[in-house]
Scaffold this active site. Structure first.
Site, PDB file in Angstrom:
ATOM      1  N   ASP A 116       9.509   2.580   1.700  1.00 35.64           N
ATOM      2  CA  ASP A 116       8.022   3.393   2.248  1.00 35.64           C
ATOM      3  C   ASP A 116       8.257   2.894   3.638  1.00 35.64           C
ATOM      4  O   ASP A 116       7.742   1.959   4.228  1.00 35.64           O
ATOM      5  CB  ASP A 116       7.148   3.070   1.431  1.00 35.64           C
ATOM      6  CG  ASP A 116       5.728   3.583   2.050  1.00 35.64           C
ATOM      7  OD1 ASP A 116       5.678   4.255   2.879  1.00 35.64           O
ATOM      8  OD2 ASP A 116       4.636   3.331   1.347  1.00 35.64           O
ATOM      9  N   LYS A 156       3.185   9.607   8.314  1.00 32.06           N
ATOM     10  CA  LYS A 156       2.439   9.387   9.495  1.00 32.06           C
ATOM     11  C   LYS A 156       2.663  10.032  10.948  1.00 32.06           C
ATOM     12  O   LYS A 156       2.417  10.918  11.263  1.00 32.06           O
ATOM     13  CB  LYS A 156       1.888   7.823   9.573  1.00 32.06           C
ATOM     14  CG  LYS A 156       0.831   7.395   8.519  1.00 32.06           C
ATOM     15  CD  LYS A 156       0.478   6.229   8.830  1.00 32.06           C
ATOM     16  CE  LYS A 156      -0.804   5.908   7.695  1.00 32.06           C
ATOM     17  NZ  LYS A 156      -0.462   5.244   6.594  1.00 32.06           N
ATOM     18  N   PHE A 215       0.864  -1.278   0.021  1.00 27.11           N
ATOM     19  CA  PHE A 215      -0.090  -0.021   0.002  1.00 27.11           C
ATOM     20  C   PHE A 215       1.056   1.411   0.057  1.00 27.11           C
ATOM     21  O   PHE A 215       1.920   1.410   0.988  1.00 27.11           O
ATOM     22  CB  PHE A 215      -0.995   0.035   1.252  1.00 27.11           C
ATOM     23  CG  PHE A 215      -1.725   1.420   1.138  1.00 27.11           C
ATOM     24  CD1 PHE A 215      -2.975   1.252   0.239  1.00 27.11           C
ATOM     25  CD2 PHE A 215      -1.598   2.520   1.782  1.00 27.11           C
ATOM     26  CE1 PHE A 215      -3.712   2.331   0.300  1.00 27.11           C
ATOM     27  CE2 PHE A 215      -2.473   3.419   1.943  1.00 27.11           C
ATOM     28  CZ  PHE A 215      -3.559   3.391   1.291  1.00 27.11           C
TER      29      PHE A 215
HETATM   30  C1  LIG Z   1      -0.641   5.391   4.938  1.00 22.25           C
HETATM   31  C2  LIG Z   1       0.212   4.982   4.165  1.00 22.25           C
HETATM   32  C3  LIG Z   1       0.307   5.667   2.960  1.00 22.25           C
HETATM   33  C4  LIG Z   1      -0.333   6.838   2.525  1.00 22.25           C
HETATM   34  O1  LIG Z   1      -0.270   7.936   3.400  1.00 22.25           O
HETATM   35  P1  LIG Z   1      -1.461   9.368   3.378  1.00 22.25           P
HETATM   36  O2  LIG Z   1      -0.820  10.162   4.461  1.00 22.25           O
HETATM   37  O3  LIG Z   1      -2.550   8.438   3.731  1.00 22.25           O
HETATM   38  O4  LIG Z   1      -1.278   9.608   2.042  1.00 22.25           O
HETATM   39  C5  LIG Z   1       1.405   5.345   2.297  1.00 22.25           C
HETATM   40  N1  LIG Z   1       2.538   4.508   2.415  1.00 22.25           N
HETATM   41  C6  LIG Z   1       2.180   3.603   3.634  1.00 22.25           C
HETATM   42  C7  LIG Z   1       3.017   2.473   3.734  1.00 22.25           C
HETATM   43  C8  LIG Z   1       1.181   3.980   4.493  1.00 22.25           C
HETATM   44  O5  LIG Z   1       1.046   3.280   5.816  1.00 22.25           O
END
Ligand SMILES: *Cc1c(COP(=O)(O)O)cnc(C)c1O
Length: 398
Positions: free
Chosen positions: A222, A251, A135
């Protein structure tokens, strides 16, 4: 809490199936709804509220910042942006940072870096390796990189240039890229969050790092969800002793204030030149102050150690309470990023936990996810288990 009217939002777009409750106040690892009921926070705003709610030192710093300067724009230098960038590069062993506001924006910037890295080498159609169950966000490019058909459906055509491989399988990666001169980067989460708390193995992380070195690819990790201390190290890949070339963050970095960042090492730090990328709110003084103070407080309160210690305790307590149950496939994860995989879809548990005074989420249909604030105490971890284990046991008997 039962009065749905107190929590209805008829004028919001229907993007979330919201539970019938409105949260209005928080303190530490507790939240209160509009009717005064309190909840233990096992979710931390989805791995965002690093310092819990209303941390007095963060509140004081942000109040002061709001009264001083909230935004001015990237035509000028911002002292706290340099300060936060310096700190992040030091913690990551990398060199330069681009600031934005969200996780998808950080990933979008990473994807642009990879493509330009390719173009700078004369590769006209650069390709990026991504993973099953990944994701990366919900913009058109990041949902294309995401490995979940539900996220993509209805938004085709997808962005091209991605090669998808399974997790933890170096041979599959070698095979999928064999003889392909257009590959420029490998992109994954160290621990997949939305995908169900799936960890990349340490040996795999090292193998991919070596392969990227050998082939001249960017290693892009990521760490939007698993980073910022959640696993007990600043960044989850550091358990493997590797350093990526590009690392998106968001986050937990601002403890609730919207902030995103892409940290780059020497191979990627010089790719963007003026005019290549930007965003109006990126690096704004309020978000930068939130990042600086979050890291300062994390260091002074020993929250990495706390995440490791309380996370290990929580995992063990969950294993002890649920491990013998044939309906529980696995309790997994690291630090305060844990998943409990059940043998059947368990979305119903979020509302039952809410009614029992605990906030959780369910992801990948069958995985109960716990990503609480990093200030969680052992006593609070025990409370989570005391509420959650009986709910899961009863659910599995149905
Ligand atoms: C939540 C998340 C995203 C997206 O972040 P947003 O601030 O909601 O756009 C991308 N990568 C990972 C691993 C995530 O957990």
């Amino acid at each position: 809490m039962t009065a749905a009217s107190a929590a209805a939002s008829p004028h919001l777009m229907n993007t979330y199936a919201r539970l019938p409750v409105a949260m209005v106040r928080g303190q530490g690892c507790r939240l209160w709804d509009a009717e005064g009921n309190s909840y233990l926070d096992g979710l931390g705003g989805i791995a965002v509220n690093t310092l819990g709610h209303a941390h007095p030192r963060l509140v004081a710093a942000l109040q002061e910042q709001v009264a001083t300067l909230i935004h001015c724009c990237n035509y000028y230098h911002a002292p706290d942006a340099e300060k936060l960038a310096q700190k992040l590069t030091e913690l990551a062993g990398m060199t330069n940072v681009f600031f934005c506001c969200t996780g998808l924006e950080a990933n979008e910037a990473a994807l642009k870096l990879a493509r330009k890295y390719g173009h700078d080498k004369g590769i006209a159609k650069p390709q990026i390796v991504v993973y099953e169950k990944a994701f990366h966000g919900r913009s058109i490019a990041t949902l294309s990189a995401t490995g979940n058909a539900k996220v993509q459906q209805g938004f085709e055509p997808l962005v091209e240039g991605f090669i998808r491989v399974p997790l933890n399988d170096i041979e599959a990666l070698q095979k999928a890229t064999a003889g392909n001169p257009d590959v420029v980067a490998v992109f994954f989460e160290t621990i997949q969050g939305e995908g169900g708390i799936n960890q990349m193995r340490i040996d795999y992380l090292r193998q991919v790092r070596a392969l990227c070195n050998e082939r001249g690819w960017l290693l892009m990790i990521d760490e939007v969800q698993c980073g910022m201390g959640r696993t007990g190290k600043w960044f989850a890949h550091q358990w493997a002793g590797i350093v990526p070339d590009v690392m998106p963050l968001a986050k937990g970095l601002g403890s609730g204030v919207p902030i995103g960042a892409v940290v780059a090492g020497p191979k990627a730090a010089g790719i963007f030149q003026p005019g290549n990328h930007g965003t109006t709110f990126g690096g704004n003084p309020l978000a930068m102050r939130a990042g600086v103070e979050t890291i300062r407080i994390m260091e002074e309160e020993g929250l990495l150690e706390n995440a490791a210690k309380v996370g290990a305790h929580l995992k063990e307590a969950l294993q002890q309470a649920l491990g013998g149950n044939p309906g529980v496939k696995e309790v997994r994860g690291q630090g305060l990023m844990l998943g409990i995989e059940l043998v059947k879809p368990c979305g119903a548990l979020t509302e039952r936990a809410l009614k029992a005074g605990l906030l959780i989420s369910v992801t990948a249909d069958c995985v109960v996810r716990l990503v609480p604030p990093l200030i969680l105490t052992v006593a609070e971890a025990d409370q989570i288990v005391a509420i959650l284990a009986p709910l899961i046991e009863a659910f599995l008997k149905e």
